[in-house]
Design an enzyme around this catalytic site. Structure first.
Site, mmCIF file in Angstrom:
data_model
loop_
_atom_site.group_PDB
_atom_site.id
_atom_site.type_symbol
_atom_site.label_atom_id
_atom_site.label_comp_id
_atom_site.label_asym_id
_atom_site.label_seq_id
_atom_site.Cartn_x
_atom_site.Cartn_y
_atom_site.Cartn_z
ATOM 1 N N GLN A 17 -43.093 7.735 -22.050
ATOM 2 C CA GLN A 17 -43.889 7.657 -23.279
ATOM 3 C C GLN A 17 -43.272 8.257 -24.541
ATOM 4 O O GLN A 17 -43.358 7.651 -25.622
ATOM 5 C CB GLN A 17 -45.260 8.325 -23.045
ATOM 6 C CG GLN A 17 -46.188 8.145 -24.216
ATOM 7 C CD GLN A 17 -47.551 8.805 -24.077
ATOM 8 O OE1 GLN A 17 -48.268 8.923 -25.046
ATOM 9 N NE2 GLN A 17 -47.912 9.225 -22.892
ATOM 10 N N GLU A 139 -46.197 15.175 -20.333
ATOM 11 C CA GLU A 139 -47.206 15.465 -21.356
ATOM 12 C C GLU A 139 -47.952 16.800 -21.174
ATOM 13 O O GLU A 139 -47.919 17.670 -22.026
ATOM 14 C CB GLU A 139 -48.219 14.302 -21.369
ATOM 15 C CG GLU A 139 -49.451 14.517 -22.219
ATOM 16 C CD GLU A 139 -49.142 14.576 -23.703
ATOM 17 O OE1 GLU A 139 -48.390 13.724 -24.180
ATOM 18 O OE2 GLU A 139 -49.661 15.481 -24.389
ATOM 19 N N ASP A 168 -46.180 13.910 -25.683
ATOM 20 C CA ASP A 168 -45.325 12.720 -25.611
ATOM 21 C C ASP A 168 -45.278 11.988 -26.950
ATOM 22 O O ASP A 168 -44.250 11.921 -27.611
ATOM 23 C CB ASP A 168 -45.872 11.755 -24.562
ATOM 24 C CG ASP A 168 -45.428 12.158 -23.168
ATOM 25 O OD1 ASP A 168 -44.438 12.880 -23.049
ATOM 26 O OD2 ASP A 168 -46.080 11.737 -22.209
ATOM 27 N N GLY A 247 -60.339 25.084 -39.387
ATOM 28 C CA GLY A 247 -60.052 25.395 -40.782
ATOM 29 C C GLY A 247 -61.035 26.403 -41.351
ATOM 30 O O GLY A 247 -61.765 27.073 -40.607
ATOM 31 N N GLY A 248 -61.055 26.492 -42.677
ATOM 32 C CA GLY A 248 -61.890 27.494 -43.328
ATOM 33 C C GLY A 248 -63.349 27.086 -43.491
ATOM 34 O O GLY A 248 -64.166 27.868 -43.967
HETATM 35 N N1 CAO Z 1 -28.816 2.539 -14.721
HETATM 36 C C1 CAO Z 1 -28.536 3.446 -13.773
HETATM 37 N N2 CAO Z 1 -29.124 4.652 -13.733
HETATM 38 C C2 CAO Z 1 -30.036 4.927 -14.680
HETATM 39 C C3 CAO Z 1 -30.370 4.019 -15.694
HETATM 40 C C4 CAO Z 1 -29.707 2.783 -15.706
HETATM 41 N N3 CAO Z 1 -29.946 1.865 -16.611
HETATM 42 N N4 CAO Z 1 -31.291 4.592 -16.481
HETATM 43 C C5 CAO Z 1 -31.539 5.779 -15.988
HETATM 44 N N5 CAO Z 1 -30.780 6.012 -14.891
HETATM 45 C C6 CAO Z 1 -30.697 7.197 -14.057
HETATM 46 C C7 CAO Z 1 -30.188 8.385 -14.832
HETATM 47 O O1 CAO Z 1 -28.785 8.355 -14.926
HETATM 48 C C8 CAO Z 1 -30.719 9.537 -13.988
HETATM 49 O O2 CAO Z 1 -29.880 9.680 -12.864
HETATM 50 P P1 CAO Z 1 -29.213 11.083 -12.400
HETATM 51 O O3 CAO Z 1 -30.354 12.025 -12.185
HETATM 52 O O4 CAO Z 1 -28.492 10.719 -11.153
HETATM 53 O O5 CAO Z 1 -28.339 11.577 -13.475
HETATM 54 C C9 CAO Z 1 -32.053 8.954 -13.527
HETATM 55 O O6 CAO Z 1 -31.985 7.541 -13.640
HETATM 56 C C10 CAO Z 1 -33.271 9.236 -14.436
HETATM 57 O O7 CAO Z 1 -33.403 10.297 -14.715
HETATM 58 P P2 CAO Z 1 -34.654 11.250 -15.026
HETATM 59 O O8 CAO Z 1 -34.350 12.497 -14.252
HETATM 60 O O9 CAO Z 1 -34.757 11.344 -16.481
HETATM 61 O O10 CAO Z 1 -35.970 10.533 -14.446
HETATM 62 P P3 CAO Z 1 -37.192 11.186 -13.692
HETATM 63 O O11 CAO Z 1 -38.125 10.062 -13.433
HETATM 64 O O12 CAO Z 1 -36.790 11.994 -12.523
HETATM 65 O O13 CAO Z 1 -37.812 12.218 -14.763
HETATM 66 C C11 CAO Z 1 -38.873 12.833 -16.831
HETATM 67 C C12 CAO Z 1 -38.672 11.755 -15.758
HETATM 68 C C13 CAO Z 1 -39.715 12.230 -17.921
HETATM 69 C C14 CAO Z 1 -39.607 14.037 -16.219
HETATM 70 C C15 CAO Z 1 -37.496 13.266 -17.377
HETATM 71 O O14 CAO Z 1 -36.802 12.126 -17.798
HETATM 72 C C16 CAO Z 1 -37.588 14.248 -18.529
HETATM 73 O O15 CAO Z 1 -37.883 15.435 -18.339
HETATM 74 N N6 CAO Z 1 -37.327 13.782 -19.759
HETATM 75 C C17 CAO Z 1 -37.282 14.605 -20.951
HETATM 76 C C18 CAO Z 1 -38.651 14.976 -21.408
HETATM 77 C C19 CAO Z 1 -39.514 13.781 -21.674
HETATM 78 O O16 CAO Z 1 -39.219 12.916 -22.460
HETATM 79 N N7 CAO Z 1 -40.679 13.809 -21.060
HETATM 80 C C20 CAO Z 1 -41.703 12.873 -21.423
HETATM 81 C C21 CAO Z 1 -41.890 11.848 -20.460
HETATM 82 S S1 CAO Z 1 -43.288 10.928 -20.926
HETATM 83 O O17 CAO Z 1 -44.527 11.681 -20.157
#
Ligand code: CAO
Length: 424
Positions: A17, A139, A168, A247-248
């Site tokens: 998101q 979030e 988000d 607010g106030g």
């Molecule tokens: N091709 C191949 N691999 C891909 C890819 C693609 N096109 N796109 C993503 N990936 C891989 C990444 O390289 C990563 O792999 P590694 O861990 O091996 O390096 C993996 O997919 C995705 O990574 P992720 O750790 O970001 O995904 P997740 O689902 O485990 O975590 C989230 C999700 C949101 C917790 C994490 O991305 C995060 O903390 N993001 C930053 C904060 C954020 O934006 N949070 C808001 C999310 S909305 O609620």
């Protein structure tokens, strides 16, 4: 009329998101947003909270309007070559993967700068540098760590998260501002730069008034909080203040006619000082206009429960819309509690494009929230979200790949899921 960001190319490596909110805003303003997704999988939200089987969810469609989708496996050597071409081709790269994910792919900031020194590289992370920098964040984690949850809810209840996605979508908005600021800076200097927004920081920015109150506590009680009038002492940290105004001008959510059956039959009522006399007339307490206990804002502060109790006796005799009409005639700031159903059906929001109906090839018609930012000299229309990989070939052609090369990229699994060997 043109679009404000026409000509700006965004390499959109976002998911879920926060990042998609940011790139959707830029796309609404006319940027060409090329969303990179993993072949066969795509943004995880395509399949989350699905209301119609095998159809992109509303979660996905409502956050990815006006974008193009290309599938690339970034862990495939040829896939990374395409990504590097995209880095050269685009103005901005936006990502919100877990900390370090892009570096692990080989797309470090140093590499990006080598490929394209004008590139603006924008990221959302859960936290800034510090003890939690490596943590994954969603979030509600951001709402809790950014000061919103500890200050939301009622004093005698647990911390509460809010339905508005301030962690988000709020951080996505911050990032979008960072990106257009960096684009402006690039026009002046020719140089790209990194833009980072931590969700904790974004929420804290939105909870700024509570940090104000934290410092006010050193100098005495927070007199506009209900607990002051109730004689309950303040502790070391800002407490939860229920529906008290931040607010106030003291305010409260008050019941309206029908509240027993309708969970949204309420109105927010603000006792703004300049209209106090009008409030007294409307609720049938003309004597309060000159009475020493009620006539001034300072005198009213310790009596807010009594005053709002009396105002509520009046609001309970009116529907929220009747109350709104009567109060607005006298310039008294107030607002009905509107349900999502009422908002979805609101004709004025439809007329301004804040609520839009979008047609989607596999879903059919659905409602979405349109661009809330209106520009007078630039158009902004809402177009449906792309299917997974819908524009893969189109974008590859724009990058200069021939038909044969495009077919070969598919074959080696750079842009499509590798077919398993027949023997397997
Ligand atoms: N091709 C191949 N691999 C891909 C890819 C693609 N096109 N796109 C993503 N990936 C891989 C990444 O390289 C990563 O792999 P590694 O861990 O091996 O390096 C993996 O997919 C995705 O990574 P992720 O750790 O970001 O995904 P997740 O689902 O485990 O975590 C989230 C999700 C949101 C917790 C994490 O991305 C995060 O903390 N993001 C930053 C904060 C954020 O934006 N949070 C808001 C999310 S909305 O609620």
């Amino acid at each position: 009329m043109g679009k404000a960001l026409e000509g700006v190319r965004i390499l959109d490596f976002t998911h879920v998101q926060s990042g998609p909110t940011c790139t959707q805003l830029l796309a609404w303003f006319g940027a060409d947003v090329i969303k990179v997704e993993r072949p066969g999988v795509g943004d995880i939200t395509r399949g989350q909270l699905q209301d119609i089987p095998k159809v992109d969810s509303l979660y996905f469609t409502m956050l990815n309007h006006n974008k193009r989708s290309i599938t690339i496996d970034s862990k495939n050597k040829k896939g990374m070559e395409i990504l590097e071409r995209l880095v050269r081709h685009c103005d901005v790269l936006v990502e919100n993967f877990a900390p370090g994910a892009l570096d692990r792919m080989g797309l470090t900031w140093e590499r990006i700068q080598q490929l394209n020194p004008r590139m603006i590289y924008a990221s959302v992370k859960g936290f800034g540098p510090g003890p939690y920098a490596d943590c994954k964040v969603y979030e509600n984690v951001a709402q809790c760590t950014g000061g919103s949850a500890s200050t939301t809810g009622f004093r005698d209840g647990p911390p509460l998260v809010t339905g508005a996605q301030i962690g988000d979508s709020g951080t996505g908005l911050h990032l979008a501002l960072g990106i257009v600021t960096a684009l402006y800076h690039r026009v002046m200097t020719g140089k790209g730069q990194r833009v980072t927004c931590a969700m904790q920081d974004g929420v804290l920015n939105l909870a700024r008034v509570k940090m104000r109150d934290q410092q006010r506590l050193k100098h005495g009680p927070l007199t506009e909080y209900s607990q002051h009038g109730e004689g309950i002492p303040f502790g070391a940290a800002v407490p939860r203040a229920g529906n008290d105004s931040g607010g106030g001008q003291p305010g409260r959510i008050l019941k309206c006619k029908g509240w027993e059956k309708d969970p949204d039959a309420y109105i927010y009522f603000i006792t703004q000082a300049p209209v106090w006399e009008a409030i007294c007339d409307i609720i049938g307490e003309p004597g309060w206009k000159a009475h020493a206990d009620y006539a001034t804002p300072a005198a009213r502060l310790p009596r807010l429960n009594e005053i709002f109790g009396r105002i509520e006796q009046w609001t309970m005799t009116k529907s929220k819309f009747e109350a709104m009409d009567i109060l607005n005639e006298r310039d008294i700031p107030c607002g009905p509690i509107l349900s999502m159903k009422e908002l979805a059906e609101d004709p004025s929001l439809r007329a301004t494009g804040t609520i839009v109906e979008v047609d989607h090839p596999t879903r059919g018609k659905y409602l979405s929230v349109g661009n809330p930012i209106k520009l007078s000299a630039s158009t902004s229309e809402v177009k449906r979200s792309p299917l997974l990989g819908e524009q893969t070939e189109e974008v590859l052609r724009e990058l200069g790949y021939t038909a044969e090369e495009i077919a070969a990229l598919k074959q080696v699994g750079a842009t499509a899921v590798l077919k398993k060997a027949a023997a397997e």
